[in-house]
Motif scaffolding. Structure first.
Motif, PDB file in Angstrom:
ATOM      1  N   THR A 194       0.829  -1.204   0.000  1.00 58.88           N
ATOM      2  CA  THR A 194       0.000   0.000   0.000  1.00 58.88           C
ATOM      3  C   THR A 194       0.863   1.254   0.000  1.00 58.88           C
ATOM      4  O   THR A 194       0.596   2.216  -0.732  1.00 58.88           O
ATOM      5  CB  THR A 194      -0.933   0.003   1.230  1.00 58.88           C
ATOM      6  OG1 THR A 194      -1.748  -1.176   1.205  1.00 58.88           O
ATOM      7  CG2 THR A 194      -1.809   1.246   1.245  1.00 58.88           C
ATOM      8  N   ALA A 195       1.929   1.254   0.830  1.00 56.22           N
ATOM      9  CA  ALA A 195       2.827   2.408   0.890  1.00 56.22           C
ATOM     10  C   ALA A 195       3.527   2.624  -0.446  1.00 56.22           C
ATOM     11  O   ALA A 195       3.666   3.763  -0.916  1.00 56.22           O
ATOM     12  CB  ALA A 195       3.858   2.207   2.002  1.00 56.22           C
ATOM     13  N   GLU A 196       3.971   1.534  -1.078  1.00 49.57           N
ATOM     14  CA  GLU A 196       4.616   1.646  -2.389  1.00 49.57           C
ATOM     15  C   GLU A 196       3.653   2.205  -3.425  1.00 49.57           C
ATOM     16  O   GLU A 196       4.033   3.034  -4.267  1.00 49.57           O
ATOM     17  CB  GLU A 196       5.143   0.287  -2.834  1.00 49.57           C
ATOM     18  CG  GLU A 196       6.344  -0.197  -2.037  1.00 49.57           C
ATOM     19  CD  GLU A 196       6.760  -1.602  -2.431  1.00 49.57           C
ATOM     20  OE1 GLU A 196       6.100  -2.190  -3.328  1.00 49.57           O
ATOM     21  OE2 GLU A 196       7.727  -2.115  -1.856  1.00 49.57           O
ATOM     22  N   ARG A 197       2.412   1.750  -3.375  1.00 48.66           N
ATOM     23  CA  ARG A 197       1.415   2.219  -4.322  1.00 48.66           C
ATOM     24  C   ARG A 197       1.163   3.715  -4.161  1.00 48.66           C
ATOM     25  O   ARG A 197       1.041   4.451  -5.142  1.00 48.66           O
ATOM     26  CB  ARG A 197       0.116   1.423  -4.139  1.00 48.66           C
ATOM     27  CG  ARG A 197      -0.904   1.675  -5.236  1.00 48.66           C
ATOM     28  CD  ARG A 197      -1.990   0.614  -5.243  1.00 48.66           C
ATOM     29  NE  ARG A 197      -2.671   0.519  -3.960  1.00 48.66           N
ATOM     30  CZ  ARG A 197      -2.639  -0.545  -3.159  1.00 48.66           C
ATOM     31  NH1 ARG A 197      -1.933  -1.609  -3.504  1.00 48.66           N
ATOM     32  NH2 ARG A 197      -3.307  -0.563  -2.016  1.00 48.66           N
ATOM     33  N   ILE A 198       1.099   4.165  -2.916  1.00 47.74           N
ATOM     34  CA  ILE A 198       0.883   5.588  -2.659  1.00 47.74           C
ATOM     35  C   ILE A 198       2.087   6.402  -3.146  1.00 47.74           C
ATOM     36  O   ILE A 198       1.941   7.458  -3.764  1.00 47.74           O
ATOM     37  CB  ILE A 198       0.629   5.826  -1.153  1.00 47.74           C
ATOM     38  CG1 ILE A 198      -0.708   5.209  -0.750  1.00 47.74           C
ATOM     39  CG2 ILE A 198       0.650   7.313  -0.829  1.00 47.74           C
ATOM     40  CD1 ILE A 198      -0.960   5.210   0.742  1.00 47.74           C
ATOM     41  N   ARG A 199       3.320   5.902  -2.857  1.00 45.36           N
ATOM     42  CA  ARG A 199       4.520   6.618  -3.297  1.00 45.36           C
ATOM     43  C   ARG A 199       4.580   6.696  -4.821  1.00 45.36           C
ATOM     44  O   ARG A 199       4.937   7.735  -5.392  1.00 45.36           O
ATOM     45  CB  ARG A 199       5.771   5.937  -2.744  1.00 45.36           C
ATOM     46  CG  ARG A 199       5.993   6.176  -1.252  1.00 45.36           C
ATOM     47  CD  ARG A 199       7.393   5.780  -0.850  1.00 45.36           C
ATOM     48  NE  ARG A 199       7.617   4.338  -1.016  1.00 45.36           N
ATOM     49  CZ  ARG A 199       7.447   3.440  -0.061  1.00 45.36           C
ATOM     50  NH1 ARG A 199       7.024   3.834   1.139  1.00 45.36           N
ATOM     51  NH2 ARG A 199       7.696   2.155  -0.277  1.00 45.36           N
ATOM     52  N   ASP A 200       4.248   5.610  -5.489  1.00 43.96           N
ATOM     53  CA  ASP A 200       4.268   5.608  -6.961  1.00 43.96           C
ATOM     54  C   ASP A 200       3.236   6.580  -7.527  1.00 43.96           C
ATOM     55  O   ASP A 200       3.492   7.263  -8.526  1.00 43.96           O
ATOM     56  CB  ASP A 200       3.991   4.200  -7.494  1.00 43.96           C
ATOM     57  CG  ASP A 200       5.133   3.238  -7.198  1.00 43.96           C
ATOM     58  OD1 ASP A 200       6.240   3.719  -6.869  1.00 43.96           O
ATOM     59  OD2 ASP A 200       4.918   2.013  -7.278  1.00 43.96           O
ATOM     60  N   LYS A 201       2.070   6.648  -6.876  1.00 42.54           N
ATOM     61  CA  LYS A 201       1.025   7.555  -7.352  1.00 42.54           C
ATOM     62  C   LYS A 201       1.467   9.009  -7.192  1.00 42.54           C
ATOM     63  O   LYS A 201       1.253   9.841  -8.085  1.00 42.54           O
ATOM     64  CB  LYS A 201      -0.271   7.312  -6.576  1.00 42.54           C
ATOM     65  CG  LYS A 201      -1.409   8.223  -7.004  1.00 42.54           C
ATOM     66  CD  LYS A 201      -2.666   7.950  -6.198  1.00 42.54           C
ATOM     67  CE  LYS A 201      -3.786   8.912  -6.604  1.00 42.54           C
ATOM     68  NZ  LYS A 201      -5.024   8.691  -5.809  1.00 42.54           N
ATOM     69  N   ILE A 202       2.106   9.317  -6.057  1.00 40.99           N
ATOM     70  CA  ILE A 202       2.580  10.687  -5.824  1.00 40.99           C
ATOM     71  C   ILE A 202       3.652  11.047  -6.845  1.00 40.99           C
ATOM     72  O   ILE A 202       3.647  12.137  -7.422  1.00 40.99           O
ATOM     73  CB  ILE A 202       3.108  10.829  -4.385  1.00 40.99           C
ATOM     74  CG1 ILE A 202       1.948  10.740  -3.382  1.00 40.99           C
ATOM     75  CG2 ILE A 202       3.858  12.140  -4.203  1.00 40.99           C
ATOM     76  CD1 ILE A 202       2.380  10.738  -1.927  1.00 40.99           C
ATOM     77  N   ALA A 203       4.605  10.104  -7.099  1.00 43.61           N
ATOM     78  CA  ALA A 203       5.672  10.366  -8.062  1.00 43.61           C
ATOM     79  C   ALA A 203       5.112  10.596  -9.456  1.00 43.61           C
ATOM     80  O   ALA A 203       5.521  11.527 -10.178  1.00 43.61           O
ATOM     81  CB  ALA A 203       6.668   9.203  -8.066  1.00 43.61           C
ATOM     82  N   ALA A 204       4.133   9.772  -9.870  1.00 41.30           N
ATOM     83  CA  ALA A 204       3.544   9.916 -11.203  1.00 41.30           C
ATOM     84  C   ALA A 204       2.771  11.225 -11.329  1.00 41.30           C
ATOM     85  O   ALA A 204       2.814  11.895 -12.371  1.00 41.30           O
ATOM     86  CB  ALA A 204       2.630   8.728 -11.490  1.00 41.30           C
ATOM     87  N   SER A 205       2.066  11.607 -10.268  1.00 45.26           N
ATOM     88  CA  SER A 205       1.289  12.851 -10.304  1.00 45.26           C
ATOM     89  C   SER A 205       2.213  14.066 -10.370  1.00 45.26           C
ATOM     90  O   SER A 205       1.947  15.018 -11.117  1.00 45.26           O
ATOM     91  CB  SER A 205       0.385  12.936  -9.073  1.00 45.26           C
ATOM     92  OG  SER A 205      -0.537  11.846  -9.050  1.00 45.26           O
TER      93      SER A 205
END
Length: 557
Positions: free
Chosen positions: A142-153
């Motif tokens: 879940t933490a990785e998914r959130i970090r990836d979403k922030i980086a992509a945004s």
């Protein structure tokens, strides 16, 4: 039947919905209470205390209610901890191992009302570990998914929340300029380029009574209102958001928001900041260089490497055995850098105070007509070599060997001759050695380097002893006037007559001993207590110097 005291623990990772009259924590507590009630025939009773952690992650044990619960467990007031699911207690295998150890030590067990297992058996523990492994995996994914979403945004130039920088206000996934505040940001950049210093910029803003505009965050927290600090000004001047960019870790992307500062102004600001930072770092590095690096070895000839440790804002430097630094051995040397550097500098300075002895040991060619100039140059070198970061010292020292009972300095005779501007004999030795009797001792938690019979290498005046010297001079001035006796003075000062006598004799210490005490250069063990003990000490000044001052280093060829 002996009652079994049960404590209910509940947790929820987010604070969403906690404001409702019946939330997730209430549901967990109700399920746990029903389970305890079903075990009433076994003597189970629910304790009235509430242990709720709302809005806190299970990846850490730093939770207020959990800490209170563990304190009760340690005190022996809880027999069983009841949770809705195991991951409510923790999502970390490492933390779970610590909790189980704590529970076992207190004789406490725990129960999950939705997962049936018995932790008293090996199979039960295996099952529990498997469940926790999946819980930890879920948290990390879940933490990785959130970090990836922030980086992509952020790569698309979006504003991903947080406190907006001064000059902007959030507008969905972008920022909108607040013109009133943006004018102040432009003024800060313009004045910094004109003044060339953040310190002067801060002073100018303070003189103009320019303060940080008051704002309110989305959550209602008040922001600003005070004077600008240098740290805040640095943060503003380096913030790429003002250039219309979005930063993420070490990458910078074009933002969706409008810039406040044009590219040329921002680039000029960054160039000036970089120049000033480089100069600051150069000065800081020069202030904390380790001049003996590459020259200092232990008794076996193994090199000691320069290292440091920070305690608060204080930086402590050391020379450390390589094996000890790399943790490949548990034994080795850790020598305080400033103390060994002071010892070396003092030893070389003392060498220059004995010019004829130095000339003989280094086989210097000293014509009669150059004797006076040679003495003058040697005296100048003695004063210069003890200055901090003196380049002369590193040019002369070839090796510093730290032994069990002595520090041995190997000096290059050619470098000595060059420094003194004098020639050498053809058969002059390449090096000479200076032996400084010294050893490492532990004083409290700190390592200290002490010379010969205990003189500390890094001089620190003994405040109590200095105050005693002042007291001795004051009392002797009063007694010398002849208007009062020792017994009368003792009554007035609230001390005994014998103490007055023992202190007053410090007024007659040799000038060399007094100077050494004021500089912190007396022999170790010479303290206010030792000098005021009953008994006599030498009245002869030379004998006092022998008793109270450390011996000089020995010069060998």
């Amino acid at each position: 039947m002996k009652p079994v005291r049960c404590a209910i623990y509940t947790r929820k990772s987010s604070d969403e919905g906690l404001e409702q009259s019946f939330n997730s924590l209430d549901a967990q507590r109700e399920a746990c209470g029903a389970y305890i009630l079903s075990q009433a025939s076994e003597g189970w009773i629910a304790l009235p205390e509430v242990y709720d952690d709302g809005g806190l992650s299970g990846g850490t044990l730093e939770r207020p209610a959990l800490k209170r619960l563990l304190a009760e467990v340690a005190a022996g007031r809880v027999d069983i901890i009841v949770v809705y699911k195991v991951d409510r207690l923790t999502r970390s295998l490492f933390d779970f191992a610590k909790l189980v150890e704590t529970f076992d030590a207190a004789g406490t067990s725990f129960v999950s009302v939705t997962q049936s297992f018995n932790t008293t058996t090996s199979m039960g523990r295996l099952t529990l570990n498997m469940l926790l492994s999946f819980a930890q995996f879920e948290r990390e994914v879940t933490a990785e998914r959130i970090r990836d979403k922030i980086a992509a945004s952020k790569a698309r130039g979006m504003w991903m929340g947080g406190t907006p920088p001064l000059g902007y206000e959030p507008n969905d996934r972008t920022l909108t300029i607040v013109e009133e505040h943006a004018a102040l940001i432009r003024h800060i950049f313009t004045r910094y380029l004109a003044l060339g210093s953040v310190r002067r910029l801060q002073e100018e803003l303070a003189a103009e009574r320019t303060t940080i505009p008051s704002r309110v965050s989305i959550s209602g927290k008040p922001l600003g209102g005070g004077a600008f600090t240098r740290g805040q000004l640095y943060a503003i001047l380096k913030n790429v958001i003002y250039q219309g960019k979005i930063g993420h870790k070490d990458k910078i992307y074009s933002g969706l928001h409008e810039p406040i500062i044009d590219e040329d102004t921002f680039a000029a600001t960054q160039a000036m900041l970089a120049d000033h930072l480089q100069g600051h770092r150069s000065r800081a590095a020069a202030a904390e260089t380790s001049p003996l690096a590459g020259r200092i070895v232990d008794d076996a000839g193994e090199p000691l490497v320069a290292n440091h440790a920070c305690k608060g804002k204080v930086r402590h430097r050391y020379y450390v055995s390589r094996a000890l630094q790399h943790a490949t051995a548990t034994t080795g040397l850790r020598v305080p850098a400033r103390e060994i550097e002071r010892l070396v500098a003092d030893a070389v300075a003392d060498l220059f105070t004995k010019p004829f002895e130095l000339a003989a040991a280094a086989s210097l060619d000293l014509p009669v007509h150059q004797v006076e100039a040679f003495h003058a140059r040697a005296a100048a070198m003695a004063a210069t070599v003890t200055e901090r970061r003196s380049p002369i010292l590193t040019g002369i020292i070839n090796e510093v060997k730290v032994g069990d009972r002595a520090v041995t300095l190997t000096c290059e005779t050619a470098a000595l001759a060059d420094a003194l501007q004098i020639a050498q004999h053809a058969d002059a030795p390449a090096t000479i050695e200076i032996s400084c009797p010294a050893r490492l001792i532990r004083s409290g938690r700190a390592l200290r380097l002490v010379q010969d019979n205990g003189a500390v290498a890094q001089a620190t005046p003994d405040k109590a002893l200095v105050r005693l010297l002042v007291q001795a001079r004051r009392w002797w001035t009063i007694l010398r006037a002849g208007d009062i006796s020792i017994s009368q003075l003792a009554g007035r000062e609230g001390v005994t007559s014998s103490y007055i006598s023992r202190v007053v004799r410090l007024a007659f210490l040799a000038p060399s001993v007094t100077d050494a005490i004021l500089a912190g250069r007396q022999r170790a063990g010479v303290t206010a207590a030792s000098l005021t003990l009953e008994g006599e000490w030498p009245s002869d000044w030379n004998a006092q110097a022998v008793s109270f001052l450390p011996a000089k280093p020995r010069l060998t060829s």
